[in-house]
Design a protein around this motif. Structure first.
Motif, mmCIF file in Angstrom:
data_model
loop_
_atom_site.group_PDB
_atom_site.id
_atom_site.type_symbol
_atom_site.label_atom_id
_atom_site.label_comp_id
_atom_site.label_asym_id
_atom_site.label_seq_id
_atom_site.Cartn_x
_atom_site.Cartn_y
_atom_site.Cartn_z
ATOM 1 N N GLY A 37 0.821 -1.478 0.090
ATOM 2 C CA GLY A 37 0.008 0.039 -0.014
ATOM 3 C C GLY A 37 1.019 1.334 0.109
ATOM 4 N N ASN A 38 0.087 2.130 -0.352
ATOM 5 C CA ASN A 38 0.805 3.676 -0.311
ATOM 6 C C ASN A 38 2.014 3.587 -1.208
ATOM 7 O OD1 ASN A 38 -1.308 4.896 1.245
ATOM 8 N ND2 ASN A 38 -0.286 3.869 2.976
ATOM 9 N N ASP A 39 2.266 2.836 -2.132
ATOM 10 C CA ASP A 39 3.511 2.863 -2.890
ATOM 11 C C ASP A 39 4.858 2.353 -2.039
ATOM 12 O OD1 ASP A 39 2.496 2.853 -5.618
ATOM 13 O OD2 ASP A 39 2.017 5.276 -5.228
ATOM 14 N N LEU A 40 4.775 1.623 -0.975
ATOM 15 C CA LEU A 40 5.827 1.528 -0.035
ATOM 16 C C LEU A 40 6.822 0.891 -0.914
ATOM 17 C CD1 LEU A 40 6.812 1.842 2.741
ATOM 18 C CD2 LEU A 40 5.950 -0.399 3.092
ATOM 19 N N GLY A 41 6.411 -0.173 -1.966
ATOM 20 C CA GLY A 41 7.581 -0.725 -2.877
ATOM 21 C C GLY A 41 8.331 0.213 -3.553
#
Length: 133
Positions: A37-41
């Motif tokens: 989520g939330n572009d954590l990657g």
């Protein structure tokens, strides 16, 4: 040297992380981008972008937009990756990675890294560029 965990969560570059581990960490982070989520990657990948790379691709919000363009979207939430042997010459490294995307299409990327020689990340391997082949 013990293996460094490669699960997609935010870690900082340290000298003990090999260039192979940096590439695997970044690829695994992009594979699991939606799961976190939330572009954590994508944020995890940005942590390992070299200072020179960040000058052209940062700040993080801009980097996220760049990764979400059609050139790099096959890396997001991909099915699997094949890592060619890495080539290391002194303080430079290059690794070819074949990504099978969500649509079963194969996409090849070249990761170029360098061992940082100055600053906070001295002796850390960081990514200078990722180019689609």
């Amino acid at each position: 040297m013990a293996a460094y965990p490669l699960e997609p969560y935010l870690i900082l570059p340290i000298p003990e992380i090999s260039p192979e581990q940096v590439v695997k960490y970044q690829v695994n982070s992009l594979k699991n981008n939606s799961n976190k989520g939330n572009d954590l990657g994508i944020a995890a990948v940005f942590m390992f972008a070299s200072p020179t790379n960040k000058m052209f691709t940062g700040p993080l919000a801009r980097f996220i937009r760049m990764v979400k363009n059609p050139l790099y979207t096959p890396m997001l939430d991909h099915k699997n990756a094949y890592f060619d042997p890495i080539i290391i010459e002194e303080d430079q490294a290059e690794q070819r990675v074949t990504i099978t995307d969500k649509n079963d299409q194969k996409n090849v990327y070249i990761f170029r890294l360098s061992r940082q020689s100055v600053g906070y990340y001295r002796n850390c391997w960081m990514t200078d560029s990722v180019m689609r082949e």
